[in-house]
Motif scaffolding. Structure first.
Motif, PDB file in Angstrom:
ATOM      1  N   ASP A   1      39.939  38.367  21.539  1.00  0.00           N
ATOM      2  CA  ASP A   1      38.718  38.573  22.418  1.00  0.00           C
ATOM      3  C   ASP A   1      37.924  39.634  22.091  1.00  0.00           C
ATOM      4  OD1 ASP A   1      38.948  35.947  23.679  1.00  0.00           O
ATOM      5  OD2 ASP A   1      39.934  36.545  25.185  1.00  0.00           O
ATOM      6  N   LYS A   2      38.608  40.560  21.557  1.00  0.00           N
ATOM      7  CA  LYS A   2      38.037  41.863  21.322  1.00  0.00           C
ATOM      8  C   LYS A   2      37.150  42.008  20.129  1.00  0.00           C
ATOM      9  CE  LYS A   2      42.304  44.257  19.638  1.00  0.00           C
ATOM     10  NZ  LYS A   2      43.233  45.518  19.804  1.00  0.00           N
ATOM     11  N   HIS A   3      36.192  43.099  20.076  1.00  0.00           N
ATOM     12  CA  HIS A   3      35.333  43.459  18.773  1.00  0.00           C
ATOM     13  C   HIS A   3      34.908  42.127  18.041  1.00  0.00           C
ATOM     14  CE1 HIS A   3      37.759  47.033  19.487  1.00  0.00           C
ATOM     15  NE2 HIS A   3      38.748  46.730  18.628  1.00  0.00           N
ATOM     16  N   LYS A   4      34.018  41.470  19.136  1.00  0.00           N
ATOM     17  CA  LYS A   4      33.287  40.336  18.622  1.00  0.00           C
ATOM     18  C   LYS A   4      32.185  40.427  17.614  1.00  0.00           C
ATOM     19  CE  LYS A   4      34.846  37.299  22.377  1.00  0.00           C
ATOM     20  NZ  LYS A   4      34.529  36.278  23.495  1.00  0.00           N
ATOM     21  N   ASN A   5      31.238  41.726  17.975  1.00  0.00           N
ATOM     22  CA  ASN A   5      30.465  42.056  17.138  1.00  0.00           C
ATOM     23  C   ASN A   5      30.522  43.451  16.286  1.00  0.00           C
ATOM     24  OD1 ASN A   5      28.597  40.123  18.130  1.00  0.00           O
ATOM     25  ND2 ASN A   5      27.887  41.586  19.948  1.00  0.00           N
ATOM     26  N   ARG A   6      31.884  43.701  15.981  1.00  0.00           N
ATOM     27  CA  ARG A   6      32.431  45.028  15.381  1.00  0.00           C
ATOM     28  C   ARG A   6      31.959  44.790  13.786  1.00  0.00           C
ATOM     29  NH1 ARG A   6      37.095  49.092  16.789  1.00  0.00           N
ATOM     30  NH2 ARG A   6      35.583  49.093  18.678  1.00  0.00           N
ATOM     31  N   ILE A   7      31.377  45.790  13.472  1.00  0.00           N
ATOM     32  CA  ILE A   7      30.882  46.046  12.064  1.00  0.00           C
ATOM     33  C   ILE A   7      31.350  47.206  11.510  1.00  0.00           C
ATOM     34  CG2 ILE A   7      29.046  46.322  10.244  1.00  0.00           C
ATOM     35  CD1 ILE A   7      27.259  44.750  12.359  1.00  0.00           C
ATOM     36  N   LEU A   8      32.019  47.269  10.228  1.00  0.00           N
ATOM     37  CA  LEU A   8      32.523  48.417   9.571  1.00  0.00           C
ATOM     38  C   LEU A   8      31.741  48.816   8.407  1.00  0.00           C
ATOM     39  CD1 LEU A   8      35.174  46.306  10.590  1.00  0.00           C
ATOM     40  CD2 LEU A   8      36.528  48.889   9.860  1.00  0.00           C
TER      41      LEU A   8
END
Length: 1464
Positions: free
Chosen positions: A188-195
């Motif tokens: 459920d974590k980092h649903k919008n994370r971009i690298l």
């Protein structure tokens, strides 16, 4: 998903109505659609009958809803690439030149969107979000500056219903964290994370690239910490299964480090044991849910690699098999059998030792049934079978297998090795590769359908008029004729999961000299009307070695239900993949376990062990009192996700030593280890410094003694061994790659290592000629670490004793001495011109100085070539010298009068511009000049004014940003006979340099002895002042130190007096700290009466350290400073742990030695030092190790966002003459410094510059005098009488310039970032450039309110201005006098996109190491002094990374411009 890798489908243009040839139950139905033009791709949407075909040239798209039976054109779409969403089988993006389209219904309809600029061609243009099909990142075309390419990325959250929004404009690549199957998709974590990999904070150099993460589209961002620190040098990023892998590269090394994460929160460095990852030399392969597979190139020339498999978190990799076959594009002959765990097919190179370009690879195929632990041959009966694989693709999709359980096909041959594709036959296996049989003679394309019930093949060596098919696992084959006659098969494909009864065949046929195109739909649904029932299926698994049970992989057995070979039915479950059945196995100690956290694998004769990788955390209550052991982890753990049942001994705790856990330092003082050497002197010693991201922990040093013995140490001098068991006359470290070193003999044999001499990596090659005897630089290297094996060799031809035909020959090798090609004869110097940044030149561009008419001693010509001198271009004649410094290429030639010196500069090696020296500079060609530095977008030149021996001095002049226009910076700067100049930049800090000037020039010109004084600049040479000394109650000076401008300042012995020209005042990592030897007074005194001083504020203030002449070195980025008495017998050193506030004594040897130097690694990051010297028995090198001191018990904690919670503070340098003391070069810079009293070590080098607190307004200190202006006392720039000014309108010739200003006499220092304020170059009138009058009027037109303000406000401030002028007027009219202020950047600053050049000296030619044959060597070697004539690109860094600066042999006098009187 089918990957169309390496296949260009010569494609199709839809014609009129199709014709059919189908007979019920008489083979498959075949419909043919004729086309007149090509299309370039055929794309299936997963789990559907929808297919898209793209037309070649126009980009038109055609769509079929019935597996290719009928086609309809899509309206108004012109694309060159369609990218499917791998997570949603209804979504695809069609990319065009200006417009782009997206579909959410498999191409039934499309939505248009646009971007600013075309999409990238260097990497993945699109990143899809795994959980939200509306979230997409799209990348535009990059701008490349050398190998560093920077572009823009955009994103959408609504599937491009609205215009895409800008994500970043400084990225190398960007992707979603949830961008691959299995990565965070079940979390459920980092649903919008971009690298994103982005450029450095203050540099575009690739070794400064960073990895950033954001959860809100970079409104906020963070840099992931690896081992507590942010990592720079990020080179690449990829997702594979449940892992995300990034690669980082060190400066001056081609080695990469891979960092792995399973959640973007916790990162580990991947360790490969003895393996080594290099740029463009590794391939991340198809991996599993529990491990990563990587092929690492082991021979670039033979294109051979080794296959590695990781543990479950990607930390430790184990080698599976050596000598895997790969090609130049990085493709590897490797495939996992689809849908079955543990089975891998590879091809290996049997003749891997043969690196010849002409050598044909001898390939053998191997298969593993146990996840790569063991491999065996493929068998057809008792014969070995070899199959063509990924490096020789002849169809799209997977090479051998499909989701059809156990059915495998391939083209190849039996025998000893793999032959040509056209000599191969089609083989089939229905037991996952365990046994094989001949299916069809000759090579065929092939496909799988109906979960393996149908196999289809077509002849692939020429034209054919039929297809072949099998309905019983390849036992028997039938044929079906193609309607319309023969075709040449181009592609055979079906749905990616191989569950369909339909296939698409694309072919071409020739008729009447024209090529036609046909797309066939092959349907089997009319052949067997019966659908398979339960009795038609069998339970199938891989039976290995006659076992009646399947092999155990990851703790379970795997079984499938598949149709019996002879069943007369079809499965007809389209788009439903076969599901395996799993049964747990008993746990196995070898198969089901890996090393636990904080343990790493070690391989011994007894097998694999798990040893602690760092100090272990003790359980509560353990090791108390007299306890010597405790119960702890066995070092093993069950592989996460492994489903085996039961337990083994590896699950049980074991007795562990308490001493094993206590790794903290225990000593209060350093340790020392001496090493004696035979000989009278050290001829040279060099550090091969390991890169930040390089594997291992070695600190390697090589040394050459006067006995011609080369020694090497990997632990900074604690233990030594002979490097090469042969007489060595010179050591050449690679100038641009710290891992590479060459040991030269007096013959044509050269020993070398590509791995810092580790692991028995020293080998040899032969050179085309003996080394030259003209004392010229013998080896030149390519600056691109990708081409570390490109070498230029300058040898000697016909160079026997007194042979008049002796001449030089330049040769090049592109495979590290494996083979050689001649470049040019009769040359003085050849060099590669390419640099990473600053120059847009071809990597193959070489400049050579060749003697005219191929006569040694004749005038030189500068010749350029980009094709190894197949063709050549004469750039200049009568060349004195050329030099390549940072972004500049500088060429010195004799003027037409034969006496003057002419200078030309270039940024691209093609277009050269005349350099304009300051007025009154008429440089005679016999007068040397020295290129001092060019790392701040300007060239510093020292032009000798008085060349008489012992009385040399000159002026330092400084160029504009393209190296063509020079102004005076400082007069009377000291130089010695060898050409070295007392000028040195302070490393790591912006714009600070020290120089010694001759104060009695008139007396010196009349033959008197030089009187020298030391001056310092804090704005890159625009202003200079004397050094200020801080007083101390217990120190008395001979004058009033408060009056430095009237004869009482500090003077330091400079570069011209150093025994070792590699030493520097300062360090690249101890920012703002410098030491020097000198005296306080009116001028510089004798070195025998000198004392040692230190500054910790970049030269603003200095204080006494110790009376006497001491050598110094910095350790751990300034955490420790060590000094030792020079040129005296001593057994003690002094060290400071607080930047020189207090000093402690340490006895490093039982008896005194005569110290020559003290050294450490070039980056000054080590806690080890070497003291070089002599005693009564001979030479000695003594290691001094501070790492076991309590003061360095842990690594310092660095928190970039909050220094209150870590071990660092910020230090801000000040400008002593600036109104705003903190402003340097138009901004306030903040640097990291370790807090006093912190018992920790800095460790690997990190970015010293924390950031910029603010930009400043412009002041006089941000400007220097323009061309044809001279600086007067007080800082005023005044036009030189009698000289004309250049046309200010010339700037309009530059791209993008629309207006120009009248010349004011001032020009902005190129690297100042100031804005507004006193813009000294814009105090005159501004005018429009021709053709830009309308936009000029719009920009500068005055409105009514503006006119009011222009009239009223000047009157209101007039009184204030009058008062200011009254207070500051110096009584002289006709010039402007301004207050003092700020700034400028230094060479070592991270703000500068070019390397540090912290030293002064000659750029001329890098001095040659004399390599003479046999007994001639000893006779000539004495000419080279204590270091054997080795040239250094840096000072105390041992030719490693401290400057882009080259020296010349003093006896040769080859300074730029210091030539004999030749007739031209």
């Amino acid at each position: 998903m089918k990957l169309l890798k390496g296949i260009l489908l010569p494609a199709l243009l839809l014609a009129s109505s199709p014709f059919a040839a189908a007979e019920k139950d008489d083979g498959p139905a075949i419909e043919a659609n004729p086309f007149t033009t090509q299309i370039e791709s055929i794309l299936y949407f997963d789990d559907s009958a929808v297919v898209l075909a793209t037309e070649y040239g126009t980009g038109k798209v055609y769509r079929s809803e019935n597996a290719g039976k009928d086609w309809e054109p899509a309206k108004d779409i012109a694309t060159f690439l369609i990218v499917k969403n791998p997570f949603d089988n209804k979504v695809a993006v069609a990319l065009g030149e200006e417009k782009h389209w997206i579909t959410y219904n498999q191409g039934e309809s499309w939505r248009t969107f646009t971007l600013e600029g075309p999409v990238t061609i260097f990497g993945a243009p699109i990143s899809f979000h795994a959980s939200d099909n509306k979230k997409i990142i799209i990348n535009t075309l990059e701008t490349c500056r050398g190998p560093a390419c920077i572009g823009k990325s955009y994103y959408t959250e609504d599937g491009f219903k609205t215009d895409p929004m800008r994500l970043r404009d400084d990225r190398k690549m960007c992707q979603w964290a949830r961008g691959s199957v299995g990565f965070l998709t079940e979390s459920d974590k980092h649903k919008n994370r971009i690298l994103c990999i982005v450029r450095g904070k203050f540099s575009e150099d690739s070794d400064k690239f960073r990895l950033l993460m954001s959860d809100d589209y970079f409104k906020n961002e963070e840099e992931p910490l690896i081992a507590g620190r942010a990592v720079s040098g990020m080179a690449n990023m990829a997702s594979v299964k449940g892992y995300l892998v990034v690669a980082a590269k060190s400066e001056r090394s081609s080695e990469l480090a891979l960092y792995v994460t399973k959640d973007t929160d916790v990162w580990h460095r991947a360790e490969f044991g003895e393996g080594r990852i290099e740029e463009d030399a590794y391939t991340i392969l198809e991996s599993t849910n529990y491990s990563i597979q990587v092929d690492v190139m082991t021979s670039e020339y033979a294109e051979v690699g080794s296959l590695y498999t990781s543990n479950s978190n990607g930390t430790y990799f184990t080698k599976n098999i050596d000598h895997t076959n790969r090609n130049k594009r990085g493709y590897v002959d490797f495939e996992k059998i689809a849908n079955i765990q543990g089975i891998v097919l590879v091809n290996v190179v049997d003749n891997w030792k043969d690196t010849s370009v002409l050598a044909r690879k001898k390939l053998k195929s191997k298969i593993s049934f146990d996840d790569g632990r063991t491999f065996e041959s493929l068998k057809v009966g008792d014969k070995n079978l070899h199959l063509h694989s990924v490096t020789n693709l002849h169809n799209s999709g997977r090479v051998f297998s499909s989701p059809a359980p156990g059915i495998v096909m391939g083209v190849g041959n039996t025998g000893e090795y793999l032959g040509d594709y056209t000599d191969g036959d089609l083989y089939v296996s229905d037991d996952a590769g365990l046994t094989w049989k001949l299916a069809l003679q000759e090579a065929h394309k092939y496909e799988f359908g109906d979960q393996g019930s149908i196999l289809v093949a077509i002849y692939d060596e020429g034209e054919t008029d039929k297809i072949m098919y099998s309905l019983n696992h390849g036992k028997d084959w039938a044929k079906k004729e193609l309607p319309g006659g023969k075709i040449r098969a181009r592609e055979l494909t079906t749905v990616p999961d191989s569950t369909s009864l339909n296939f698409i065949l694309y072919g071409t046929r020739r008729k009447d000299g024209e090529v036609g195109h046909v797309l066939f739909r092959i349907g089997f649904d009319n052949m067997h009307e019966r659908t398979c029932t339960k009795d038609d299926f069998e339970t199938w698994f891989v039976k290995k070695d006659g076992d009646e049970e399947p092999s155990c992989i990851m703790g379970h057995k795997q079984k499938f239900q598949r149709r019996k070979a002879d069943a007369n039915c079809f499965i007809k479950k389209e788009f439903k993949d076969p599901e395996p059945e799993f049964q747990p196995c008993d746990c196995d100690e070898i198969r089901d376990y890996e090393c636990d956290f904080n343990f790493k694998p070690e391989w011994t004769e007894e097998g694999k062990k798990c040893i602690p990788s760092r100090a272990l955390e003790l359980p509560e209550g353990a090791c108390k009192g007299s306890a010597k052991t405790y119960k702890g982890s066995s070092g093993w753990r069950k592989i996460p996700g492994n489903q085996c049942k039961g337990s083994t001994k590896k699950d049980q705790e074991v007795e562990r030593d308490c001493d094993e856990e206590d790794k903290t330092p225990k000593d209060d003082k350093p340790n020392s280890t001496p090493q004696p050497f035979k000989g009278s002197r050290f001829l040279g010693y060099y550090y091969l410094e390991r890169g930040v991201h390089s594997e291992g922990d070695d600190e390697t040093v090589v040394v050459l003694t006067s006995e011609r013995e080369a020694w090497i140490t990997h632990d900074h001098g604690k233990t030594w061994k002979v490097a090469v068991d042969q007489e060595i006359v010179a050591i050449y470290p690679h100038q641009y790659n710290n891992d590479v070193v060459y040991f030269l003999t007096a013959t044509d044999k050269v020993w070398y290592s590509l791995d810092r001499g580790r692991k028995d990596s020293i080998h040899s090659f032969k050179t085309p000629q003996m080394p030259n005897t003209q004392l010229l630089q013998i080896m030149q290297f390519h600056p691109n670490t990708k081409h570390k094996d490109w070498i230029i060799w300058l040898g000697g031809q016909n160079c026997g004793v007194n042979d008049p035909q002796c001449h030089t020959v330049a040769s090049v090798s592109r495979n590290n001495g494996g083979s050689w090609d001649t470049l040019l004869p009769y040359v003085k110097k050849c060099a590669f011109v390419w640099r990473e940044v600053g120059r847009d030149v071809d990597e193959k561009l070489i400049f050579c100085e060749q003697h005219a008419k191929e006569e040694m001693g004749a005038p030189l010509e500068l010749i350029a070539s980009q094709d190894w001198f197949e063709t050549k271009d004469v750039k200049f004649k009568s060349v004195v010298e050329f030099a390549t410094m940072s972004e500049f290429i500088i060429v010195a030639t004799k003027g037409e009068d034969g006496t003057s010196l002419k200078l030309d500069a270039s940024l691209d090696g093609k277009i050269f511009a005349d350099a304009r020296f300051p007025p009154k500079f008429q440089v005679d060609h016999q007068t040397a000049y020295t290129v001092l530095d060019s790392s701040t977008h300007s060239v510093f030149l020292h032009v000798t004014v008085n060349p008489r021996k012992g009385q040399e001095y000159g002026s330092i002049i400084k160029s504009n940003s393209n190296g063509t226009s020079y102004v005076l910076s400082l007069s009377g700067v000291n130089r010695n006979t060898a050409g070295y100049v007392d000028f040195e930049k302070m490393q790591g800090i912006e714009g600070v340099a020290l120089a010694n000037v001759v104060s009695n020039i008139k007396d010196v010109d009349e033959g008197e002895k030089k009187i020298k004084k030391t001056m310092i600049t804090h704005n890159d040479g625009a202003d200079w002042e004397y050094l200020e000394v801080q007083g101390s109650p217990d120190v008395k000076y001979p004058c009033d130190i408060r009056d430095k401008d009237n004869g009482c300042s500090l003077h330091l012995h400079g570069y011209t007096e150093r025994q070792d020209p590699r030493e520097t005042y300062s360090s690249p990592t101890a920012v703002g700290v410098a030491l020097g030897v000198g005296n306080v007074g009116a001028s510089l005194g004798p070195i025998g009466e000198a004392s040692t001083f230190i500054t910790t504020d970049a030269g603003v203030h200095w204080k006494l350290v110790k009376e006497g002449n001491y050598a110094w070195e910095f350790g751990d980025q300034g955490s420790v400073i060590v000094i030792v008495k020079r040129n005296a017998d001593t057994k003690e050193l002094l060290y400071s742990l607080d930047l020189g506030d207090t000093w402690m004594t340490y006895k490093f040897n039982p008896h005194a030695i005569r110290v020559e130097a003290i050294t450490t690694v070039p980056s000054d990051t080590s806690l080890n030092f070497l003291i070089w010297g002599k005693d009564e028995t001979g030479l000695v090198a003594i290691n001094v190790d501070f790492s076991n001191m309590k003061s360095f018990e842990r690594q310092c904690d660095l928190n970039e966002n909050d220094h209150n919670s870590d071990d660092y503070t910020t230090w801000i340098p000040e400008h002593p003459l600036s109104g705003d003391l903190q402003c340097l070069f138009g901004h306030v810079a903040e640097y990291h410094r370790k807090k006093p009293g912190k018992n920790c070590y800095n460790g690997n080098r990190f970015e010293q510059l924390h950031g910029v607190a603010r930009n400043c307004t412009c002041t006089r200190r941000d400007y220097e005098c323009d061309y044809n202006f001279e600086r007067l006392t007080g800082g005023t720039c005044k036009k030189i009488e009698g000289l004309e000014l250049p046309d200010p309108k010339d700037v309009c010739k530059q791209k993008g310039v629309t207006e120009y200003w009248d010349i004011t006499g001032y020009r902005k220092i190129p690297i100042s970032t100031c804005t507004g304020g006193a813009e000294m170059d814009r105090t005159s009138s501004v005018h429009p450039c021709p053709g830009h009058e309308p936009e000029f009027k719009n920009k500068h037109g005055v409105s009514g309110f503006g006119l009011l303000m222009a009239i009223v406000i000047p009157f209101t401030v007039a009184g204030g201005i009058g008062y200011y002028v009254w207070r500051n007027w110096d009584g002289k009219f006709g010039r402007i006098r301004l207050g003092d202020s700020s700034s400028r950047f230094d060479s070592g600053s991270p703000w500068i996109s070019w390397p540090v050049a912290a030293i002064s000296g000659l750029v001329a030619v890098v001095a040659a190491v004399p390599l003479l044959i046999g007994s001639l060597w000893r006779a000539v070697s004495s000419r080279f002094g204590g270091y054997g004539g080795r040239t250094y690109t840096s000072r105390s860094s041992f030719a490693r990374g401290r400057g882009d600066y080259a020296v010349v042999d003093p006896d040769e006098g080859e300074l730029l411009g210091d030539e004999s009187d030749e007739e031209v």
